[in-house]
Design an enzyme around this catalytic site. Sequence first.
Site, PDB file in Angstrom:
ATOM      1  N   VAL A  11       0.837  -1.209   0.000  1.00  0.00           N
ATOM      2  CA  VAL A  11       0.000   0.000   0.000  1.00  0.00           C
ATOM      3  C   VAL A  11       0.869   1.254   0.000  1.00  0.00           C
ATOM      4  O   VAL A  11       0.642   2.204  -0.763  1.00  0.00           O
ATOM      5  CB  VAL A  11      -0.941  -0.012   1.232  1.00  0.00           C
ATOM      6  CG1 VAL A  11      -1.655   1.324   1.395  1.00  0.00           C
ATOM      7  CG2 VAL A  11      -1.956  -1.149   1.111  1.00  0.00           C
ATOM      8  N   GLY A 257     -15.357 -20.579  -7.635  1.00  0.00           N
ATOM      9  CA  GLY A 257     -14.061 -21.239  -7.720  1.00  0.00           C
ATOM     10  C   GLY A 257     -13.611 -21.728  -6.361  1.00  0.00           C
ATOM     11  O   GLY A 257     -14.430 -21.969  -5.465  1.00  0.00           O
ATOM     12  N   CYS A 264      -5.902  -9.477   2.249  1.00  0.00           N
ATOM     13  CA  CYS A 264      -7.006  -8.657   2.790  1.00  0.00           C
ATOM     14  C   CYS A 264      -8.249  -9.464   3.127  1.00  0.00           C
ATOM     15  O   CYS A 264      -8.644  -9.539   4.288  1.00  0.00           O
ATOM     16  CB  CYS A 264      -7.363  -7.564   1.789  1.00  0.00           C
ATOM     17  SG  CYS A 264      -6.110  -6.288   1.700  1.00  0.00           S
TER      18      CYS A 264
HETATM   19  C1  UDX Z   1      -9.060  -6.885  -2.113  1.00  0.00           C
HETATM   20  C2  UDX Z   1     -10.124  -5.822  -2.436  1.00  0.00           C
HETATM   21  O1  UDX Z   1     -10.702  -6.142  -3.701  1.00  0.00           O
HETATM   22  C3  UDX Z   1      -9.489  -4.442  -2.446  1.00  0.00           C
HETATM   23  O2  UDX Z   1     -10.484  -3.461  -2.691  1.00  0.00           O
HETATM   24  C4  UDX Z   1      -8.836  -4.183  -1.083  1.00  0.00           C
HETATM   25  O3  UDX Z   1      -8.263  -2.916  -1.019  1.00  0.00           O
HETATM   26  C5  UDX Z   1      -7.814  -5.268  -0.792  1.00  0.00           C
HETATM   27  O4  UDX Z   1      -8.447  -6.551  -0.871  1.00  0.00           O
HETATM   28  P1  UDX Z   1      -7.119  -8.116  -3.432  1.00  0.00           P
HETATM   29  O5  UDX Z   1      -6.837  -8.837  -2.165  1.00  0.00           O
HETATM   30  O6  UDX Z   1      -5.988  -7.542  -4.202  1.00  0.00           O
HETATM   31  O7  UDX Z   1      -8.118  -6.894  -3.176  1.00  0.00           O
HETATM   32  O8  UDX Z   1      -7.859  -9.147  -4.394  1.00  0.00           O
HETATM   33  P2  UDX Z   1      -9.297  -9.299  -5.042  1.00  0.00           P
HETATM   34  O9  UDX Z   1      -9.252  -8.924  -6.458  1.00  0.00           O
HETATM   35  O10 UDX Z   1     -10.333  -8.660  -4.208  1.00  0.00           O
HETATM   36  O11 UDX Z   1      -9.462 -10.884  -4.957  1.00  0.00           O
HETATM   37  C6  UDX Z   1      -9.387 -11.548  -3.699  1.00  0.00           C
HETATM   38  C7  UDX Z   1      -9.557 -13.026  -3.894  1.00  0.00           C
HETATM   39  O12 UDX Z   1     -10.890 -13.338  -4.266  1.00  0.00           O
HETATM   40  C8  UDX Z   1      -8.673 -13.664  -4.952  1.00  0.00           C
HETATM   41  O13 UDX Z   1      -8.160 -14.875  -4.455  1.00  0.00           O
HETATM   42  C9  UDX Z   1      -9.614 -13.901  -6.099  1.00  0.00           C
HETATM   43  O14 UDX Z   1      -9.217 -14.985  -6.903  1.00  0.00           O
HETATM   44  C10 UDX Z   1     -10.905 -14.213  -5.376  1.00  0.00           C
HETATM   45  N1  UDX Z   1     -12.115 -13.935  -6.141  1.00  0.00           N
HETATM   46  C11 UDX Z   1     -12.390 -12.667  -6.570  1.00  0.00           C
HETATM   47  C12 UDX Z   1     -13.030 -14.961  -6.388  1.00  0.00           C
HETATM   48  O15 UDX Z   1     -12.809 -16.111  -5.994  1.00  0.00           O
HETATM   49  N2  UDX Z   1     -14.165 -14.685  -7.073  1.00  0.00           N
HETATM   50  C13 UDX Z   1     -14.472 -13.435  -7.509  1.00  0.00           C
HETATM   51  O16 UDX Z   1     -15.552 -13.274  -8.107  1.00  0.00           O
HETATM   52  C14 UDX Z   1     -13.543 -12.394  -7.258  1.00  0.00           C
END
Ligand code: UDX
Length: 486
Positions: A11, A257, A264
């Site tokens: 960040v 999935g 996060c």
């Molecule tokens: C997340 C939030 O999206 C972001 O706004 C915050 O600031 C930090 O946390 P991030 O951890 O980078 O971001 O990943 P993100 O894109 O949210 O995906 C998180 C996880 O969820 C991944 O493992 C992704 O594969 C999974 N995911 C995401 C799903 O399984 N299905 C989805 O539909 C979307």
Amino acid sequence: MNITVIGQGYVGLVTAACFAEWGHQVTGIDANAERISALQAGHVPFHEPGLDELVAGNAGSGRLHFSSDTSDAIREADVAFIAVGTHDGNGGWQTATILGCLGDVVPQLPDDAVLVIRSTLPPEFVHQVGGVVETLRAQSGRPALVVLVNPEFTREGAAIRDFTEPERIVFGVLNDPDGRGVARLRQLYAPADAPVLVLPAVDAVLAKLGANLFLATKISFVNELAALCDAFGATIDNVVASMAYDSRIGGGFLHAGVGFGGSCLPHQVTMTVRTAAMAGVPAPLLAAVDLINQGRRAELVARLVDQLDEPIAGARIALLGLTFKPQTDDLRDAPSLAIARILIGRGAEVYAYDPMESARALAASLVPDIAVRPSAEAALVGADAAVLVTEWPEFRQLDWPQLRTMMRGRIVFDGRNALDPADVTGAGLRYLAFGRGLREASVSMPADGDAPASALILIEGGGPIQPIPIAASRTTADEARTRTSA
Ligand code: UDX
């Protein structure tokens, strides 16, 4: 403006580089001298698309500096952002780092500086921060400081766009009696064309948490729905496509999935459940979100074991993808590691490939019995099953007919619903995913790998009629639910 960003993790570094790009003089500070030396030498310590160039460009133009010495940069700061970690790495919050950081920074900041906390804060802690800062200032004989929180909504892999083109910007006010802090932050964020919400600090903190908790809930919801689809013979893709037309629902974060990982979402769900319990507030929905999410990993292994023709002990499983999502090298709470550990614990040999070399090396050190390979093909040679855990685009280009001739077994478990099932079944392989039913090989693969014969079959779900391979003669109890459509 002179900006100091304390904490050069994910960040903090993105924040520093983006403000420098917007023309400010920025100093990034971190207690980790090794990290600072690497940054000074031009090495970004993790993978984030576009960040290397942004850091190099702004360091080259003299707008972005890195230092492990806090003093000068803090004494000259107009705005100081604190972006240090608040996770304990074990599903809980920790505030020791941020308290230590406040102890260093607060007494030294100029009287007219604005202190901004960008770290995600535990909601109960936000009430203490104002008092901590006030005490530190009083002890050093300095007047009160303006203090705000400014949560980030940054996705790994899209962090620069999320910073420069945010959907909203949130300022939380802890101490800003004359509005000077908010005015300065508005000025800083002026290049971003986004609505700005100025809230009480605790609301801003909950607004950040609330967004992530809701996203996590959507994912666990869709994963539970996918299990219902499997049970009743429906296809999750069609179900979600229909739901997404409803503007009250939307289609985002409804991709079924193996569940969410990363630094996060998983932590913030478990930390909130714990914090809520301590505050005497039950959070059964969030507890279920976590349970469903963690359960996907074991569920994948259980279904895989069920489909294998041989015992899992001694079977060779190829894992495609290690990072918690594509476009990052981050392995924090990556489902791949949990899956690898379960498989190895049951006696399987695990061969893994990820496009990120650094992720392969780290995975090999975190799970010593995993065998990492330099390509998907190398991981798949002799494999009894392929398990796709991260939907890297290159996995969609895999040549399954060719891979089929290299694999020992016939199972492909698409843990991210990322592949076209017809590509897999058409290659003589069996396709499993979440909420897509079991799809049998639709062709017997000739021993010499010749191209299979094709026939015209109606694609269900309103799709066009396309030539797809003739179904193989295999009959199993599951075949009743098998779909030949994509
Ligand atoms: C997340 C939030 O999206 C972001 O706004 C915050 O600031 C930090 O946390 P991030 O951890 O980078 O971001 O990943 P993100 O894109 O949210 O995906 C998180 C996880 O969820 C991944 O493992 C992704 O594969 C999974 N995911 C995401 C799903 O399984 N299905 C989805 O539909 C979307």
